[in-house]
Enzyme design. Structure first.
Site, PDB file in Angstrom:
ATOM      1  N   LYS A 155      15.107   5.004 -46.614  1.00  0.00           N
ATOM      2  CA  LYS A 155      13.667   5.826 -46.618  1.00  0.00           C
ATOM      3  C   LYS A 155      12.965   6.491 -47.862  1.00  0.00           C
ATOM      4  CE  LYS A 155      13.932   7.924 -42.114  1.00  0.00           C
ATOM      5  NZ  LYS A 155      14.075   8.814 -41.234  1.00  0.00           N
ATOM      6  N   LYS A 213      13.614  -1.617 -35.667  1.00  0.00           N
ATOM      7  CA  LYS A 213      14.429  -0.546 -34.737  1.00  0.00           C
ATOM      8  C   LYS A 213      12.852  -0.263 -34.276  1.00  0.00           C
ATOM      9  CE  LYS A 213      15.234   4.019 -36.439  1.00  0.00           C
ATOM     10  NZ  LYS A 213      15.370   5.368 -36.390  1.00  0.00           N
ATOM     11  N   LYS A 255       9.127   6.022 -34.417  1.00  0.00           N
ATOM     12  CA  LYS A 255       7.618   7.066 -34.332  1.00  0.00           C
ATOM     13  C   LYS A 255       6.907   6.186 -35.051  1.00  0.00           C
ATOM     14  CE  LYS A 255      11.029  10.678 -33.371  1.00  0.00           C
ATOM     15  NZ  LYS A 255      11.881  11.785 -34.459  1.00  0.00           N
TER      16      LYS A 255
HETATM   17  N1  AQP Z   1      15.141   2.795 -32.041  1.00  0.00           N
HETATM   18  C1  AQP Z   1      16.197   3.456 -31.308  1.00  0.00           C
HETATM   19  N2  AQP Z   1      17.096   2.882 -30.515  1.00  0.00           N
HETATM   20  C2  AQP Z   1      18.184   3.891 -30.155  1.00  0.00           C
HETATM   21  N3  AQP Z   1      18.012   5.433 -30.334  1.00  0.00           N
HETATM   22  C3  AQP Z   1      17.460   5.248 -31.380  1.00  0.00           C
HETATM   23  N4  AQP Z   1      16.720   7.108 -32.243  1.00  0.00           N
HETATM   24  C4  AQP Z   1      16.023   7.269 -32.784  1.00  0.00           C
HETATM   25  N5  AQP Z   1      15.397   5.961 -32.470  1.00  0.00           N
HETATM   26  C5  AQP Z   1      15.700   4.631 -32.159  1.00  0.00           C
HETATM   27  C6  AQP Z   1      17.619   8.287 -31.898  1.00  0.00           C
HETATM   28  O1  AQP Z   1      16.376   8.945 -31.305  1.00  0.00           O
HETATM   29  C7  AQP Z   1      17.414  10.295 -31.967  1.00  0.00           C
HETATM   30  C8  AQP Z   1      16.202  10.745 -32.647  1.00  0.00           C
HETATM   31  O2  AQP Z   1      16.210  10.803 -33.699  1.00  0.00           O
HETATM   32  P1  AQP Z   1      15.010  10.984 -35.071  1.00  0.00           P
HETATM   33  O3  AQP Z   1      13.527  11.313 -34.230  1.00  0.00           O
HETATM   34  O4  AQP Z   1      15.428  12.655 -35.271  1.00  0.00           O
HETATM   35  O5  AQP Z   1      15.128   9.979 -35.623  1.00  0.00           O
HETATM   36  P2  AQP Z   1      14.846   9.498 -36.511  1.00  0.00           P
HETATM   37  O6  AQP Z   1      16.097   8.508 -36.100  1.00  0.00           O
HETATM   38  O7  AQP Z   1      14.359   8.243 -37.550  1.00  0.00           O
HETATM   39  O8  AQP Z   1      13.771   7.937 -35.442  1.00  0.00           O
HETATM   40  P3  AQP Z   1      12.679   7.539 -35.770  1.00  0.00           P
HETATM   41  O9  AQP Z   1      11.760   6.944 -34.348  1.00  0.00           O
HETATM   42  O10 AQP Z   1      13.170   6.081 -36.454  1.00  0.00           O
HETATM   43  O11 AQP Z   1      11.401   8.196 -36.758  1.00  0.00           O
HETATM   44  P4  AQP Z   1      11.349   7.246 -38.080  1.00  0.00           P
HETATM   45  O12 AQP Z   1      10.099   6.277 -37.557  1.00  0.00           O
HETATM   46  O13 AQP Z   1       9.946   8.709 -38.214  1.00  0.00           O
HETATM   47  O14 AQP Z   1      12.446   6.812 -38.835  1.00  0.00           O
HETATM   48  C9  AQP Z   1      18.255  10.153 -33.122  1.00  0.00           C
HETATM   49  O15 AQP Z   1      19.618  10.397 -33.158  1.00  0.00           O
HETATM   50  C10 AQP Z   1      18.174   8.612 -33.257  1.00  0.00           C
HETATM   51  O16 AQP Z   1      19.616   7.964 -33.388  1.00  0.00           O
END
Ligand code: AQP
Length: 333
Positions: free
Chosen positions: A114, A198, A201
Site C-alpha cells: 500500500k 483483485k 474499491k
Molecule cells: N476482491 C475481493 N475478493 C474477496 N474479498 C474481498 N475483500 C475485499 N476485496 C475482495 C474483503 O472484503 C472485506 C472488507 O475489505 P476492506 O474494505 O476492509 O478492505 P480491502 O480488502 O482493502 O478492500 P478493497 O476493496 O480492496 O479496498 P481498497 O481498494 O481500498 O484497498 C475484507 O474481508 C476483504 O478481505
C-alpha cells in the site's frame, strides 16, 4: 463452545461484489449460526490511514451500514457500530503498540504494497494499522476472525501481540488468542478488466467491479464488457491458470450459485461466451439488484441509520471499555 466473531469493513466507498462474496455474505451466515456472537465494525479509523474527504467519509460510513443491513445483517442479532465512536479502540491500539516490536511490523507485506515506492510519504497510521486491528479484535475477546487471505499475516501479528502481553504481565488467557476463519474453496474475486488484479474499491475504472449499488442495466453492461479471450468456454478438465479472466467469471458464477467450479465448467462446456455471460448477468441481477434497491431505500432514512449506529456503539462500548480498563490496571496505570 460458543464463538465470538469480530470483523470489519473500511468505509472507503464503492463496496463491491468482492466485499460481498469475500466478507459480508459470510458475516450474515455467521450471525445466523447458533452459539455465535458477532461484532461487525465499520472501521473508519483504518480508513483515515490514507487521505479521505471528510464529507465523503461521513457519507461512506452511512453507506457501509446501509450495505450491511441490505445484505441481511441485523442490529438485533449482531453488534454493528463504527470504530471511532468507541474510544477503547484508540486507547487499546496505543497500549498494544508498546507491546508490538518494530521488527514484527517491518515484515507486514500489506504496508509495503500500500505504501508503494515512496514509503517515506506513507502515514504512520498506515504502518501501525495492524496494531489497531489487533486492538479491535482483542477488545472483544474474539475467538474467530473471518479474514481474506490478505489479512492472514495481520491476524498472526495480533496473536503474537496477545501472547507477548499475556507473557510479559503474567496474565495467561487475559487476551484471548483468536483463530482465523478462512472460507473454504473460495478465491478472491478479481477485476472484470484484469483477472490478475483483485476487484477493488479504489480501482479508477468503475467497469472493473460490480458495485453493490449497481442497478440491473449497469450489471448487464459490466458483464457484457468484462474481459474474456478468443477461445471457447473451457471443459471440465481444462486448467484455467493462463485464462484468469475466464476463471474469475466462473468463480463468481459458482460462488453466487453455491456450486463448485467443476460443476460450472461442466454446465458451460462447449457453449458460447455470450450464453455464459447472459446466465451470469441474470444470476447477478437476481442476487445484487435487491441489495442495491434496499441500500438506496435505506440511504433516504438517515435517522434510522444513525439510530442503529448509536445502539451498536452503546453495546460495543460496554464490552470494550471494560477490557481496556482491565488492560490499564494490569500495566500499572
Ligand atoms: N476482491 C475481493 N475478493 C474477496 N474479498 C474481498 N475483500 C475485499 N476485496 C475482495 C474483503 O472484503 C472485506 C472488507 O475489505 P476492506 O474494505 O476492509 O478492505 P480491502 O480488502 O482493502 O478492500 P478493497 O476493496 O480492496 O479496498 P481498497 O481498494 O481500498 O484497498 C475484507 O474481508 C476483504 O478481505
Amino acid at each position: 463452545m460458543s464463538k465470538k466473531i469480530f470483523s470489519g469493513v473500511q468505509p472507503s466507498g464503492n463496496l463491491h461484489l468482492g466485499n460481498y462474496l469475500g466478507a459480508i455474505k459470510n458475516f450474515v451466515e455467521l450471525q445466523n449460526e447458533k452459539d455465535t456472537e458477532c461484532v461487525y465494525c465499520i472501521v473508519d479509523l483504518h480508513a483515515i490511514t490514507v487521505n479521505q474527504d471528510p464529507k465523503e467519509l461521513k457519507k461512506n460510513i452511512r453507506e457501509t451500514l446501509a450495505t450491511f443491513i441490505a445484505c441481511g445483517l441485523n442490529e438485533k442479532k449482531s453488534i454493528i457500530f463504527n470504530q471511532s465512536s468507541v474510544p477503547a479502540h484508540s486507547e487499546g491500539a496505543w497500549i498494544l503498540g508498546c507491546i508490538a516490536r518494530m521488527g514484527w511490523l517491518n515484515r507486514m507485506t500489506q504496508f509495503k504494497e500500500k505504501a508503494g515506492k515512496d514509503k517515506e510519504k506513507a502515514s504512520v497510521g498506515l504502518y501501525t494499522y495492524p496494531v489497531l486491528m489487533a486492538a479491535d479484535i482483542l477488545l472483544y475477546d474474539s475467538t474467530h476472525v473471518p479474514v481474506g487471505d490478505d489479512q492472514r499475516q495481520h491476524l498472526e501479528l495480533c496473536r503474537d501481540i496477545a501472547l507477548r502481553f499475556n507473557n510479559e504481565f503474567q496474565t495467561p488467557n487475559f487476551l484471548k488468542i483468536p483463530e482465523s476463519l478462512i472460507q473454504k474453496n473460495f478465491s478472491r474475486i478479481m477485476s472484470l478488466k484484469d483477472g490478475t488484479k483483485k476487484m477493488s474499491k479504489s480501482d479508477p475504472s468503475d467497469l472493473s467491479r460490480i458495485n453493490l449499488t449497481d442497478d440491473k442495466d449497469k450489471i448487464i453492461n459490466k458483464i457484457k464488457k468484462s474481459k474474456t479471450d478468443t477461445m471457447p468456454m473451457p471443459n471440465e478438465e481444462e486448467n484455467l491458470k493462463d485464462r484468469p479472466e475466464v476463471l474469475n467469471l466462473l468463480e463468481i458464477y459458482s460462488s453466487l450459485s453455491n456450486s463448485s467450479i467443476e460443476k460450472s465448467k461442466m454446465e458451460f462446456s462447449g457453449k458460447n461466451f455470450s450464453d455464459f455471460k447472459d446466465k451470469l448477468s441474470s444470476l447477478l441481477v437476481e442476487k445484487i439488484e435487491p441489495i442495491s434497491k434496499e441500500i438506496k431505500k435505506l440511504l433516504n432514512e438517515e435517522k434510522h441509520l444513525d439510530a442503529i449506529l448509536l445502539g451498536g456503539t452503546e453495546k460495543a462500548n460496554k464490552y470494550a471499555s471494560i477490557k481496556v480498563k482491565e488492560m490499564k490496571k494490569i500495566i500499572g496505570f
